[in-house]
Design an enzyme around this catalytic site. Structure first.
Site, PDB file in Angstrom:
ATOM      1  N   CYS A   1       0.531  20.650 -10.365  1.00 53.10           N
ATOM      2  CA  CYS A   1      -0.897  20.678 -10.003  1.00 53.10           C
ATOM      3  C   CYS A   1      -1.397  19.255  -9.771  1.00 53.10           C
ATOM      4  O   CYS A   1      -1.904  18.933  -8.713  1.00 53.10           O
ATOM      5  CB  CYS A   1      -1.695  21.370 -11.101  1.00 53.10           C
TER       6      CYS A   1
ATOM      7  N   ARG B   1       0.826  -1.210   0.000  1.00 52.51           N
ATOM      8  CA  ARG B   1       0.000   0.000   0.000  1.00 52.51           C
ATOM      9  C   ARG B   1       0.863   1.264   0.000  1.00 52.51           C
ATOM     10  O   ARG B   1       0.435   2.310   0.467  1.00 52.51           O
ATOM     11  CB  ARG B   1      -0.937  -0.019   1.215  1.00 52.51           C
TER      12      ARG B   1
END
Length: 285
Positions: free
Chosen positions: A155, A134
């Protein structure tokens, strides 16, 4: 409403911004004429797509430059470059030129950060050797890199990848993109399509099936000079279609794919141009 799931999300987001949006007071960006580029914006949202059901972020409310979007993605994550000449000569993309820091690069950000921290190499290896992990993350928000000269802080900056062992016996690759800021009308769809393609190519490399793609946006905005276009998009009728990602079946290695090995099928660009023609957007730089 007909059209793609991307069309549905687009109209929902535009309506939300127009109805609830906050007008900023001291914006950093300026238009080319020097006028402050104000925006209406809202915070926090999610768009999610089940790729096994044919859901797509592509929109038909205006034409999307899919070839250029794919080229920019490869420039960042495959070429691992910040060189604007390479972006132009190899992919015919020039929309980054406004962020040139005077040496035909955008400085220490995006592709340069990917190269510096071996992000793609480590991601591909990790997904293969530790599929249940994970911690498969690419984080372009590297504060130490920002101490060096750069054109723009990223961004679309964070991706998280997970392998899901489906109850149907198929191993799926899911990915979410976290975006701190989105100039929605100009690039909201483009960013989603880019990272959808990224998911497909990584899945091919690692021998997984593309599963779910989710886009989390933190602040999403419409520029004050884009308000008229926003209202026009709300009036437009989408076109029924089922866009899909095609990858050259002879290619598997992430680093061997070219722009011609990746195509969007089922996206009627000619019809979209005729029915919902392209719009012009002043950029806030």
């Amino acid at each position: 409403m007909n059209g793609t799931k991307g069309d549905q999300y687009t109209k929902e987001i535009i309506e939300r911004i127009l109805n609830e949006g906050c007008l900023d007071k001291n914006p950093r960006p300026k238009y080319s004429d020097g006028t402050p580029a104000h925006t209406l914006s809202v915070n926090h949202g999610i768009c999610t797509y089940d790729l096994t059901k044919g859901e797509s972020p592509l929109i038909t409310l205006r034409p999307i430059a899919v070839k250029s979007a794919i080229g920019e993605l490869l420039w960042i994550y495959q070429d691992e470059s910040n060189n604007l000449d390479l972006l132009k000569d190899k992919y015919n993309v020039t929309w980054w030129d406004e962020w040139d820091i005077d040496n035909r690069t955008i400085g220490t950000c995006y592709g340069e950060t990917v190269k510096r921290h071996h992000f793609v190499r480590d991601l591909l290896e990790g997904l293969k050797t530790e599929p249940d992990g994970r911690r498969h993350i690419i984080d372009l928000w590297q504060v130490d890199d920002f101490k060096e000269k750069h054109g723009l802080k990223p961004c679309a900056f964070l991706t998280i990848w997970n392998v899901r062992h489906g109850r149907d016996g198929i191993d799926y690759l899911d990915m979410c993109l976290i975006q701190r800021s989105s100039d929605f009308l100009t690039a909201g769809c483009i960013n989603q399509v880019q990272y959808l393609v990224f998911l497909y190519v990584v899945a091919r490399h690692c021998n997984y099936t593309p599963g779910r793609f989710t886009w989390f946006y933190n602040n999403i905005q419409i520029y004050d000079r884009h308000i008229e276009q926003a209202h026009e998009l709300l009036k437009r009728d989408p076109i029924n279609c089922n866009p899909t990602i095609w990858l050259n079946p002879e290619k598997k290695d992430f680093y061997e794919f070219t722009k011609d090995d990746i195509k969007i099928e089922g996206y009627p660009l000619k019809l979209i141009r005729e029915k919902n023609p392209q719009m012009k957007f002043d950029l806030g730089i």
